[in-house]
Design a protein around this motif. Structure first.
Motif: not given
Length: 253
Positions: A34-40
């Motif tokens: 699971v990633y904790t990144l924003n789409d940008s």
């Protein structure tokens, strides 16, 4: 089960290594990464590499192991050849079945073609359906290879074919999948459940192929059928270790 954890261990480990290379933030739990990144914060190269490296590793693994099985193991006695076949099944499912499942949930390997081609959802769905057809074809034409993995004359008799298909193909898939889903609670996702279910696209045509195939030869020195308690124990231990190692989730980035 043993083949599942070996294949998906390589799949997820390759994904995590690629994520660390690109300095991406996330966590690895018993069910998925699971990633904790924003789409940008995502960019094309990172998406294609991170979500594509797992299927690529599994595709290469299936080719290497099949060559090993076909050239060296299928005429030998023992349970290793059956384990190798299940590794091939799981590796193929991690490529073709997973793409079809991920397209339903628009996650996982679906991102690879979505970001690489950028031709719209219709093309993505078409590629996913094509992957499903490939999985069906591999299952049907893999029946001969599966039949050659059995050493017992009794099991290989055509009048016992239905029992053989159920006990050595259908039952291990169903029982193994249920045990895997149980051990992955409460982390189990719809995506993971679909991955396990997509094995049916491989197992079902293979079962039909076995029932239609009159091939009944076996190794030169047949041996009686027995339960592989050692491999079962190893699979259970590996499943428990997997759960303990990734619960709580391992963070990276």
């Amino acid at each position: 089960m043993l083949a599942y954890y070996l294949v998906w261990g390589l799949y997820e480990a390759a994904k995590v290594l690629a994520s660390r290379y690109f300095h991406l933030r996330g966590s690895w739990n018993p069910s998925r990464v699971v990633y904790t990144l924003n789409d940008s914060e995502w960019w094309r190269t990172a998406v294609v590499t991170v979500y594509g490296v797992g299927p690529l590793v599994c595709l290469l693994l299936s080719l290497v192991v099949f060559r090993w099985y076909w050239r060296s193991e299928r005429a030998r006695r023992g349970q290793r050849k059956l384990l190798l076949l299940w590794v091939i099944f799981q590796a193929c499912n991690a490529v073709f079945g997973a793409l079809l499942a991920d397209t339903f949930t628009q996650s996982g390997s679906w991102y690879v073609f979505d970001w690489l081609l950028r031709m719209g959802n219709a093309v993505n769905i078409g590629l996913a359906l094509l992957a499903g057809l490939v999985q069906l074809g591999l299952g049907y034409f893999g029946a001969i290879a599966f039949l050659q993995a059995h050493d017992s004359k009794t099991v290989m008799r055509y009048d016992n074919r239905q029992k053989m298909v159920f006990s050595t193909l259908v039952a291990p898939w169903v029982a193994g999948s249920l045990f895997i889903m149980l051990l992955k609670q409460p982390y189990l996702t719809i995506q993971e459940a679909l991955h396990l279910a997509m094995m049916g696209l491989l197992i079902t045509p293979m079962a039909l192929g076995c029932l239609n195939e009159v091939f009944s030869d076996t190794v030169k020195r047949p041996q009686a059928t027995r339960i592989a308690w050692g491999l079962i124990g190893l699979a259970v231990v590996l499943a428990v270790v997997w759960r303990l190692a990734l619960s709580p989730p391992v963070t990276f980035g």
